[in-house]
Design an enzyme around this catalytic site. Structure first.
Site: not given
Ligand SMILES: O=C(O)CCC(=O)C(=O)O
Length: 270
Positions: A40, A111, A146
């Site tokens: 990402e 996203k 993510c």
């Molecule tokens: O949910 C998490 O613990 C990490 C999520 C995250 O780092 C993101 O979405 O970029």
């Protein structure tokens, strides 16, 4: 399906342009793979929030242009992870891009669940509002990014749209490595899909250590491959027939009762 997961670091003292060159070298080392996946927001660096406006680009920008060349050069699908996308109205999104072997865009995904815990992503970026499953020569591939891992309803939406493989580019901190392992395994078993989860490595701006630990999990919960904590290219061959086999032998998805028959759940309860 032969896959290669490029678990890239985004050190804060490296420019995005230099990182694109270095990423290209790692992608080249994955020659032979049919699908190459990056993490990402690797070009800007997920935790370089101040850089988002300057590094934002359109789908004709330098990251997609580099990806098109990589895809054509390898004759492979390249999932670019995600990039900070600027639309015509000036809004910024965290957009995942899958490129086909001829360099054309197979699908994009903005996203949906932008992240706001110890992160400025939710403040700076606009959430997406649609799901995407690409029909590819490698089968139907669903897109998530993510934090979406924590929202099973989004995953069920992808399965309802035909996904059998789901790709998860991420910038998941080491502080929650066991959540990462748990959610990637859980979503694979719960949704009966192959999960290809590619995380960032190294330390980013603000001293945030990323978990690495990119992994591939099949619908039975078997971890087919898992990376260490540092930068690496993880290769794996996946027998995709496992999805139909598991769904036929253990028909959890076919046994759903809600929302197929919500009436069953309208009783007064205890
Ligand atoms: O949910 C998490 O613990 C990490 C999520 C995250 O780092 C993101 O979405 O970029």
């Amino acid at each position: 399906m032969k896959v290669a997961l490029v678990q890239l670091a985004s050190p804060p003292d490296e420019t995005a342009a230099d990182r694109r060159v270095r990423a290209g070298q790692l992608v080249e080392s994955a020659r032979g793979a049919e699908l190459v996946v990056l993490p990402e927001l690797w070009a800007a660096g997920y935790f370089s929030f101040d850089a988002y406006p300057d590094e934002a680009e359109t789908l004709d920008g330098p990251t997609v242009a580099a990806g098109r060349e990589w895809a054509r050069g390898l004759g492979a699908y390249v999932h670019l992870g995600s990039l900070v996308e600027r639309d015509a109205a000036g809004r910024l999104f965290n957009t995942a891009v899958l490129l086909a072997p001829d360099g054309t865009i197979a699908h994009t995904y903005r996203k949906v669940h932008v992240f706001g815990y110890a992160s400025r992503e939710a403040e700076l970026l606009t959430p997406g509002d649609s799901l995407s499953v690409a029909e590819t020569e490698l089968g139907p591939i669903g897109a998530t990014t993510c934090y979406d891992l924590r929202f099973p309803e989004l995953w069920r939406g992808l399965v309802d749209r035909g996904a059998k493989t789901v790709v998860v580019p991420a910038a998941w901190p080491a502080a929650r490595r066991e959540h990462w392992r748990m959610f990637t395994s859980c979503r694979a078993v719960e949704e009966q899909v192959v999960v290809i989860a590619v995380n960032a490595a190294g330390t980013q701006r603000g001293g945030v250590e990323l978990a690495g630990t990119s992994r591939i999990v099949d619908p039975w919960g078997t971890v087919l491959a898992e990376a260490g904590g540092g930068e690496e290219v993880l290769r794996c061959e996946i027998d995709q027939s496992i999805v139909d086999t598991v769904r036929a032998e253990f028909p959890v998805l076919a046994d759903r009762r809600w929302p197929v028959s919500t009436a069953d759940f309208t009783g007064a309860g205890v």
